[in-house]
Enzyme design. Sequence first.
Site, mmCIF file in Angstrom:
data_model
loop_
_atom_site.group_PDB
_atom_site.id
_atom_site.type_symbol
_atom_site.label_atom_id
_atom_site.label_comp_id
_atom_site.label_asym_id
_atom_site.label_seq_id
_atom_site.Cartn_x
_atom_site.Cartn_y
_atom_site.Cartn_z
ATOM 1 N N TRP A 102 0.820 -1.219 0.000
ATOM 2 C CA TRP A 102 0.000 0.000 0.000
ATOM 3 C C TRP A 102 0.851 1.265 0.000
ATOM 4 C CZ3 TRP A 102 -4.363 -0.423 -2.162
ATOM 5 C CH2 TRP A 102 -5.074 -1.618 -2.058
ATOM 6 N N ASP A 173 -1.295 6.588 6.452
ATOM 7 C CA ASP A 173 -2.438 5.796 5.976
ATOM 8 C C ASP A 173 -2.769 4.761 7.047
ATOM 9 O OD1 ASP A 173 -4.158 4.014 4.803
ATOM 10 O OD2 ASP A 173 -2.872 3.511 3.105
ATOM 11 N N LYS A 197 -12.423 -1.670 7.438
ATOM 12 C CA LYS A 197 -11.758 -2.712 8.223
ATOM 13 C C LYS A 197 -12.119 -2.611 9.710
ATOM 14 C CE LYS A 197 -8.192 -2.323 4.839
ATOM 15 N NZ LYS A 197 -8.486 -3.480 3.996
#
Length: 365
Positions: A102, A173, A197
Amino acid sequence: MKKIFNFSPGPASLPYEVLKKAQNEFTNWHNLNISVMEISHRNNEFIKLMKDIKNNLRELMNIPFEYEILFCQGGARTQFSAIPMNLLYYDETADYANIGHWSNQAIKEAKKYCKPNIINPVRKKNGIYYIEKIENWNLNDNTKYIHYCPNETIEGIAINEEPKLKNKIVVADLSSSILTKEINIKNYGMIYASVQKNIGPAGLTIIIIKKDLIINDIKKKRKELPSVLDYQIILKYNSMFNTPPTFSLYLSGLVLKWLKKKGGVKYIGKINKKKAELLYSTIDSSDFYINKISNNNRSITNIVFHLKNPKKENLFLKKAQENGLMYLKGHKMIGGIRASIYNAMPIEGVKKLINFMNDFEKSYL
Ligand code: PMP
């Protein structure tokens, strides 16, 4: 109904009580005789809901008032472009740490807007991966911010230390780690996360940003910055410049209330630590399962491991599923097994997985 435990990496398991509450008020929200999905975001009840979400998030994460909370759409990936577009003028650039998939995706996107200074802090010693301490990173003095992803959802590698960088704006992030343990917001200039999530159903992205990073001066703004991505416009319109993802907001609001009732981030952080310790100690104490990440850099939410004999992994997954332990397959880039154990995964689920792992090892050694 057979009880299952959902180890999906995201969209992920939500607290059962929350789903039940949503079910109960599905067609009649707040006695309005309609569903929350059918109501205008301009309705006073809905505006109150947005305010409550902000207040609860502020309380749960201890967010100081010099930070704004923005609600956006487009997931964390949209922020990969929105961040450089909002924070960097044409001649400016930023540091980007690359610790996994990511962070690398964020770098790829940032390259469209600047020439990032890329830091590669992942090291390997005696077959074990670890991450160089942040204080040793080769940061560039002339960059505007440092971007990093403290929890790499796919590899299960994490930076568990807080970034304490003076004179540097830290952008993080937190898509797979928001609200899973206590952090000090003051160590960051901006935090962002898609909610699917730890907070709610996909659709909502949360941004927590220091007020002075939101550019008000038109001369310092890139002229091609789309209005829907412009933090100043999103703030000015109270996160309603475009119609907000109302259902995702509603359910996220219920999850935040659930978390508060449980005892907040301090409480859930202790449980998350315990869950991860139990699982890693099962892996470490066996010759059957392996994890090659150093203790300091292991994710507490995404536990990735392999079977020493990879040929047995499909059977492991099949038998796990038969035992109600679902969605444990590792990401296709890494293979193996990945147990995502976010806030809504109770410790019983982890214990059941551990018992299964021990039994499987005995049967198929
Ligand atoms: N960052 C991280 C750490 C993630 O785990 C994910 C999704 N798995 C993303 C970014 C991308 O999020 P989205 O799909 O919401 O854009």
